[in-house]
Write a protein that holds these residues in place. Structure first.
Motif, PDB file in Angstrom:
ATOM      1  N   UNK A   1       9.633   7.509  -2.012  1.00 18.82           N
ATOM      2  CA  UNK A   1       9.773   8.488  -3.091  1.00 18.82           C
ATOM      3  C   UNK A   1      10.756   8.000  -4.148  1.00 18.82           C
ATOM      4  N   UNK A   2      11.880   7.422  -3.713  1.00 17.21           N
ATOM      5  CA  UNK A   2      12.858   6.929  -4.678  1.00 17.21           C
ATOM      6  C   UNK A   2      12.322   5.722  -5.439  1.00 17.21           C
ATOM      7  N   UNK A   3      11.596   4.850  -4.756  1.00 15.67           N
ATOM      8  CA  UNK A   3      11.005   3.683  -5.426  1.00 15.67           C
ATOM      9  C   UNK A   3      10.029   4.126  -6.510  1.00 15.67           C
ATOM     10  N   UNK A   4       9.187   5.095  -6.207  1.00 18.62           N
ATOM     11  CA  UNK A   4       8.219   5.563  -7.192  1.00 18.62           C
ATOM     12  C   UNK A   4       8.918   6.210  -8.384  1.00 18.62           C
ATOM     13  N   UNK A   5       9.973   6.985  -8.110  1.00 18.74           N
ATOM     14  CA  UNK A   5      10.723   7.619  -9.193  1.00 18.74           C
ATOM     15  C   UNK A   5      11.393   6.579 -10.080  1.00 18.74           C
ATOM     16  N   UNK A   6      12.017   5.573  -9.452  1.00 22.81           N
ATOM     17  CA  UNK A   6      12.687   4.524 -10.213  1.00 22.81           C
ATOM     18  C   UNK A   6      11.692   3.625 -10.936  1.00 22.81           C
TER      19      UNK A   6
ATOM     20  N   UNK B   1       5.903  -2.027  -5.824  1.00 20.20           N
ATOM     21  CA  UNK B   1       7.342  -1.793  -5.962  1.00 20.20           C
ATOM     22  C   UNK B   1       7.981  -2.815  -6.897  1.00 20.20           C
ATOM     23  N   UNK B   2       7.221  -3.248  -7.879  1.00 22.48           N
ATOM     24  CA  UNK B   2       7.715  -4.186  -8.884  1.00 22.48           C
ATOM     25  C   UNK B   2       6.999  -3.928 -10.192  1.00 22.48           C
ATOM     26  N   UNK B   3       7.539  -4.494 -11.251  1.00 19.55           N
ATOM     27  CA  UNK B   3       6.930  -4.400 -12.571  1.00 19.55           C
ATOM     28  C   UNK B   3       6.768  -5.808 -13.141  1.00 19.55           C
TER      29      UNK B   3
ATOM     30  N   UNK C   1      14.714  -1.853  -7.752  1.00 17.04           N
ATOM     31  CA  UNK C   1      15.860  -1.839  -6.863  1.00 17.04           C
ATOM     32  C   UNK C   1      16.485  -0.463  -6.738  1.00 17.04           C
ATOM     33  N   UNK C   2      17.781  -0.442  -6.441  1.00 11.49           N
ATOM     34  CA  UNK C   2      18.520   0.813  -6.419  1.00 11.49           C
ATOM     35  C   UNK C   2      18.700   1.310  -7.849  1.00 11.49           C
TER      36      UNK C   2
ATOM     37  N   UNK D   1       0.809  -1.222   0.000  1.00 12.70           N
ATOM     38  CA  UNK D   1       0.000   0.000   0.000  1.00 12.70           C
ATOM     39  C   UNK D   1       0.842   1.272   0.000  1.00 12.70           C
ATOM     40  N   UNK D   2       2.083   1.200   0.464  1.00 12.80           N
ATOM     41  CA  UNK D   2       2.926   2.400   0.497  1.00 12.80           C
ATOM     42  C   UNK D   2       3.196   2.963  -0.897  1.00 12.80           C
ATOM     43  N   UNK D   3       3.046   2.140  -1.924  1.00 11.07           N
ATOM     44  CA  UNK D   3       3.459   2.542  -3.259  1.00 11.07           C
ATOM     45  C   UNK D   3       2.300   3.015  -4.121  1.00 11.07           C
TER      46      UNK D   3
END
Length: 352
Positions: A268-273, A295-297, A336-337, A189-191
């Motif tokens: 924020x970084x996960x959403x941007x990436x 947080x995956x595709x 990921x990073x 849910x965070x994403x």
């Protein structure tokens, strides 16, 4: 010699996972970064001052209070256990044994495995071709005998990353009022922008599942929790083993909840990436990338086995999903990073 093992257990498959080592690990939807060193130090210092020879709280009351404050929820409706996967089993025990488990297909494997292990009848409703949740079909399935049990709906959905709209969940909650628990699995849910807390406040038979294993970066800690109405939480607690959450788990989670700034930065970084990798994959000549709210595709390839092996040969581990209903050719790739995502894109033949 015949062992006294129930037939349902003997007939159940093992959990579908085999560990593989690779330099770039993008296969389990974990956080891209470990728990911050400075917070580890705080947790270890607190642990040093606490007695280890005494039992911890009966039902993790101190941690439940902290989770409830963070989630703007009542402590009396908050249940913490050693992973939200444990809560899935407990909820089947609570309302599904001798009754039914209803969910979507494809889904998180434990919904079906726990139904089988605990003697519940399993009904899986396929997602639509666009991976949206077919709420009309779920509502229709409620009427099949026996008309009671547990409904599991992941939001966002794993492994596709799709999102069931809240007004659709409202319709489902209304249809579940007599004899059903509606469990909304919010591990991711965070994403996404909106969660289902308002829905659960309106309906005492709606339960939300959440975890410290994804955005919080504490998968190794093994902690999850349910947000529920007081009556459901009180009954659910009867099934939770006493003193089950250790002092180590409690202290680390309390430190995390007291310092949520790192969580916001990582989201924020996960959403941007996620957006960057999605756009890059759209130019792939053979692969189709699916929009995701997690947080995956999910990526559809002509041959998942070949694509998985080719990525692994270049040091990038992703998760095959092609054995699941409707996911022929599909791989699931954790965000990921920046460096890990660049490595994945290079291995996929794309310039990061």
């Amino acid at each position: 010699m015949s062992l006294p093992i129930r037939p349902a257990v003997q007939a159940s498959p093992d959990y579908p996972f085999s560990a593989i080592t690779a330099p770039v690990k993008l296969d389990q939807n974990e956080s891209f970064a470990d728990f911050p060193d400075e917070l580890k130090a705080i947790a270890l210092q607190r642990l040093h001052t606490l007695p280890w020879h005494r039992y911890t709280d009966l039902h993790a009351e101190a941690l439940c209070d902290a989770v409830a404050r963070h989630e703007d929820w009542a402590s009396s409706g908050t249940v913490v256990t050693t992973g939200s996967n444990v809560l899935i089993s407990l909820l089947v025990q609570l309302a599904g044994m001798g009754a039914r488990v209803l969910t979507v297909k494809p889904n998180f494997a434990l919904y079906g495995l726990d139904a089988q292990l605990l003697g519940a009848s399993l009904t899986e409703v396929p997602l639509r071709p666009d991976f949206s949740t077919d709420v009309d079909a779920l509502i229709a399935a409620l009427g099949e005998a026996p008309g009671r049990g547990v409904v599991f709906v992941p939001r966002p959905h794993a492994p596709t990353g799709s999102l069931c709209e809240l007004d659709e969940l409202e319709r489902l909650a209304q249809a579940c009022r007599d004899g059903w628990l509606l469990v909304i699995d919010e591990a991711y849910h965070h994403f996404t922008e909106h969660d289902a807390r308002a829905l659960a406040r309106r309906h005492p038979h709606v339960v939300l599942l959440r975890t410290f294993s994804k955005a919080w970066g504490l998968a190794g800690l093994r902690l999850g929790y349910a947000l529920a109405g007081d009556d459901v939480a009180r009954q659910l607690r009867k099934l939770v083993p006493p003193f089950g959450v250790s002092v180590l788990q409690t202290v680390c989670a309390l430190v995390a909840l007291e310092n949520p700034g790192y969580l916001r930065q990582r989201i924020a970084l996960t959403l941007s990436e996620r957006a960057r990798v999605f756009e890059a994959l759209r130019s792939h000549p053979q692969w189709e990338v699916i929009p995701s709210q997690a947080n995956f595709l999910l990526v559809r390839t002509p041959d998942a086995e070949q694509a998985h092996a080719a990525l692994l040969a270049q040091g990038v581990l992703v998760r095959r999903q092609d054995r699941l209903h409707g996911l022929e050719g599909c791989l699931r790739v954790t965000v990921g990073t920046v460096a890990e995502n660049d490595a994945f894109l290079r291995a996929a033949g794309l310039s990061p």
